[in-house]
Design a protein around this motif. Structure first.
Motif, PDB file in Angstrom:
ATOM      1  N   SER A  45      45.489  46.038  38.341  1.00 25.75           N
ATOM      2  CA  SER A  45      44.349  45.271  38.793  1.00 25.75           C
ATOM      3  C   SER A  45      44.594  44.835  40.232  1.00 25.75           C
ATOM      4  CB  SER A  45      44.154  44.041  37.901  1.00 25.75           C
ATOM      5  OG  SER A  45      43.897  44.433  36.575  1.00 25.75           O
ATOM      6  N   ALA A  48      44.929  39.204  44.122  1.00 26.27           N
ATOM      7  CA  ALA A  48      44.039  38.195  44.681  1.00 26.27           C
ATOM      8  C   ALA A  48      44.032  38.304  46.196  1.00 26.27           C
ATOM      9  CB  ALA A  48      44.490  36.819  44.239  1.00 26.27           C
ATOM     10  N   TYR A  54      32.821  47.754  45.181  1.00 26.11           N
ATOM     11  CA  TYR A  54      32.409  47.912  43.787  1.00 26.11           C
ATOM     12  C   TYR A  54      31.008  48.501  43.735  1.00 26.11           C
ATOM     13  CZ  TYR A  54      36.236  44.721  42.541  1.00 26.11           C
ATOM     14  OH  TYR A  54      37.475  44.130  42.385  1.00 26.11           O
ATOM     15  N   ALA A  75      30.420  35.275  41.426  1.00 25.91           N
ATOM     16  CA  ALA A  75      31.725  35.904  41.221  1.00 25.91           C
ATOM     17  C   ALA A  75      32.412  36.233  42.546  1.00 25.91           C
ATOM     18  CB  ALA A  75      31.560  37.175  40.395  1.00 25.91           C
ATOM     19  N   ASN A  95      37.745  39.095  44.730  1.00 30.42           N
ATOM     20  CA  ASN A  95      38.027  38.497  43.425  1.00 30.42           C
ATOM     21  C   ASN A  95      38.644  39.555  42.517  1.00 30.42           C
ATOM     22  OD1 ASN A  95      38.014  37.385  40.868  1.00 30.42           O
ATOM     23  ND2 ASN A  95      35.793  37.040  40.798  1.00 30.42           N
ATOM     24  N   PRO A  96      39.909  39.411  42.098  1.00 32.13           N
ATOM     25  CA  PRO A  96      40.549  40.454  41.282  1.00 32.13           C
ATOM     26  C   PRO A  96      39.886  40.656  39.935  1.00 32.13           C
ATOM     27  CG  PRO A  96      41.904  38.478  41.350  1.00 32.13           C
ATOM     28  CD  PRO A  96      40.819  38.280  42.361  1.00 32.13           C
ATOM     29  N   ASP A  97      39.097  39.674  39.470  1.00 36.72           N
ATOM     30  CA  ASP A  97      38.402  39.789  38.190  1.00 36.72           C
ATOM     31  C   ASP A  97      36.924  40.114  38.358  1.00 36.72           C
ATOM     32  OD1 ASP A  97      40.677  39.210  36.635  1.00 36.72           O
ATOM     33  OD2 ASP A  97      40.420  37.067  36.990  1.00 36.72           O
ATOM     34  N   LYS A 100      35.433  42.763  35.882  1.00 35.98           N
ATOM     35  CA  LYS A 100      35.427  42.238  34.519  1.00 35.98           C
ATOM     36  C   LYS A 100      34.326  41.206  34.336  1.00 35.98           C
ATOM     37  CE  LYS A 100      38.464  39.948  31.155  1.00 35.98           C
ATOM     38  NZ  LYS A 100      39.825  39.393  30.940  1.00 35.98           N
ATOM     39  N   GLN A 101      34.186  40.315  35.309  1.00 36.44           N
ATOM     40  CA  GLN A 101      33.159  39.268  35.210  1.00 36.44           C
ATOM     41  C   GLN A 101      31.762  39.863  35.237  1.00 36.44           C
ATOM     42  OE1 GLN A 101      33.773  36.112  38.082  1.00 36.44           O
ATOM     43  NE2 GLN A 101      35.972  35.983  37.613  1.00 36.44           N
ATOM     44  N   ASP A 304      36.161  51.272  35.535  1.00 36.24           N
ATOM     45  CA  ASP A 304      35.908  51.560  36.944  1.00 36.24           C
ATOM     46  C   ASP A 304      35.408  52.994  37.124  1.00 36.24           C
ATOM     47  OD1 ASP A 304      36.720  49.036  37.932  1.00 36.24           O
ATOM     48  OD2 ASP A 304      38.817  49.631  37.791  1.00 36.24           O
TER      49      ASP A 304
END
Length: 511
Positions: A45, A48, A54, A75, A95-97, A100-101, A304
């Motif tokens: 992943s 940070a 994306y 996010a 944002n590393p998440d 997912k968010q 991804d």
């Protein structure tokens, strides 16, 4: 050049949710779980503070898109561009998440990172380095060509004669109402063989996901990014008494640059932009001699990679719906795309590769294996499969000259590769399925010239109908002559894994 096909071993509705079957069917429906594979990503992943790009794929109604944009902001994402008509939003986030968010947000159908390395200040499919034509060689070729009334360097273009393109040009060189867009590293439109046919109004720089149409933005970042210029010449170099000739020397050619100016990688958001731009600017045919980075094969059990397939597929389906036929190179890995286990030791190609085994029925070469895209394998002067060309029964649609250093033609330079235009008014030989696809795109342009009302599906049918199929070879295939069987052809005389429906025939296309 990580993804150019030359380096590699290049009425449809946008689905509500993407699900791939073993037969490569893209089926609309509820958001179902992706098919499981053994090739999940081993990439870590993002850390940070590392900003990545994306794609967020949503329903196409305004309410959903606005709601998702608000979720993106919450996010810590920044919207780069939104393609409302296909429900694709390009985003940057540290944002590393983030992925997912967003995947948990109502209305989001898939979301994921399009790269595994941080954004920088800024792959194709040819096989091996370019071999530039020297002045002495050019003079030797020109002496032979001029004697027969050809373009000065045409004597070295065995590929045109192999598909009857030299004779076809005397019957129908193509219509000025047809444009082929080269989605690639950029096109040097100042080259004297390309300038007469170049369409600036249908050209752009799509690097990063948002089209830049400022004058000259479509040009390659430097002379080493020659791939797109070479491809453009194969399609539409003018018969103007200079240099070489293209398969369709009177059609227009456009350049849509998608290669990162530093890494020369072709990221998904750039390719999405290119397909949409081509469709919205009246392009009839696109040539795609690359695979979308950073994954050689995109596996549907990885969120991804699934989002990448979804986003690019939405864009190319949109182009088809608008009347654009998309062609892509099969790849240079000598992979059997109909097998159930292939080694992929190059992905991701923008950071640290993690060797894996993939099933190409569940992990897809993009855009090559997307529905409706014409997949092109490569042949040499002997009209047999090039040693490097990937293949696969039910995957390859047609074949075309891509060059083969082991198949030597009786030409002045005795070079089995493909001669075409290069930046800075030069010429060079290259080989690869990158070179095969533009030959087919040129024939598609000739067919569109002869049948202006033909839909992409009809054009694809015409391409297959005019092809000549040599059938599977009688003897075991040994492409490089080392005594080892390199590939197995499956199928019959009408259609098979090496040539699909056959090798293109420009003369038959114009007749």
């Amino acid at each position: 050049m990580a993804h150019l096909r030359s380096r590699r071993r290049l009425a449809l509705a946008v689905p509500v949710a993407l699900s791939l079957t073993a037969s490569l069917g893209f089926l609309p429906g509820a958001a179902a779980a992706a098919p499981l594979t053994t090739a999940t990503s081993a990439a870590a992943s993002p850390a940070a503070g590392v900003e990545l790009a994306y794609v967020v794929n949503t329903k196409t109604d305004r309410h959903t898109i606005d709601s998702v944009k608000r979720a993106i902001a919450r996010a810590d994402g920044t919207v780069v561009v939104t393609y409302d008509k296909i429900g694709v939003i390009v985003v940057h986030s540290a944002n590393p998440d983030f992925g997912k968010q967003l995947r948990a947000v109502r209305g989001v159908q898939s979301a994921g990172a399009t790269r595994t390395a941080p954004l920088t200040a800024a792959g194709t499919t040819d096989e091996g380095a370019a071999q530039y034509l020297t002045k002495a060689q050019a003079a030797k070729v020109a002496a032979r060509s001029t004697a027969s009334g050809e373009e000065p360097l045409e004597a070295d273009q065995w590929d045109l004669r192999a598909i009857g393109a030299d004779k076809a040009a005397k019957i129908n060189p193509g219509s000025r109402n047809v444009t082929v867009a080269v989605i690639d590293t950029g096109v040097d439109d100042t080259h004297p063989d390309l300038a007469p046919n170049f369409s600036a109004t249908q050209s752009a720089n799509c690097v990063g996901g948002k089209a830049d149409t400022s004058y000259g933005a479509w040009r390659p970042a430097n002379a080493d990014h020659y791939h797109g210029t070479h491809v453009a010449g194969e399609i539409a170099a003018a018969r103007n008494g200079i240099g070489v000739a293209g398969v369709a020397p009177n059609v227009k050619v456009a350049g849509i640059k998608v290669a990162d100016p530093v890494s020369e990688l072709f990221y998904p958001e750039s390719v999405v932009c290119a397909f949409v731009f081509a469709a919205d600017h009246g392009v009839e045919v696109t040539n795609n001699s690359y695979y979308v980075d950073p994954w050689l094969y995109n596996c549907m059990d990885d969120p991804d990679q699934r989002a990448i397939v979804d986003a690019v597929n939405r864009a190319q389906l949109y182009a088809q719906r608008k009347g654009t036929l998309n062609l892509a190179s099969a790849g240079n890995s000598n992979d059997d795309l109909d097998s159930h286990a292939l080694a992929d030791d190059s992905s991701p190609d923008d950071s640290t590769a993690v060797p894996r085994t993939v099933d190409p029925h569940e992990c897809f070469d993009v855009p090559t294996q997307l529905p409706g895209v014409v997949t092109v394998s490569a042949t040499g002067v002997a009209s047999t499969k090039s040693y490097y060309s990937s293949y696969g029964d039910g995957v390859i649609d047609i074949a075309a000259p891509g060059g083969d250093k082991f198949q030597i033609p009786d030409t002045p330079s005795k070079n089995g590769r493909i001669l075409s235009t290069m930046p800075n008014n030069e010429y060079a030989f290259l080989q690869g399925t990158s070179m095969a696809s533009p030959h087919a795109a040129g024939v598609a342009a000739l067919l569109k010239s002869a049948h202006p009302s033909a839909t992409p599906a009809k054009l694809q049918a015409l391409l297959k109908a005019q092809a000549d199929n040599p059938g599977c070879p009688a003897d075991p295939y040994d492409g490089d002559g080392d005594g080892v069987v390199d590939a197995t052809c499956v199928g019959g005389k009408r259609v098979n894994g090496f040539y699909g429906f056959g090798i293109i025939n420009a003369l038959r296309a114009v007749k």
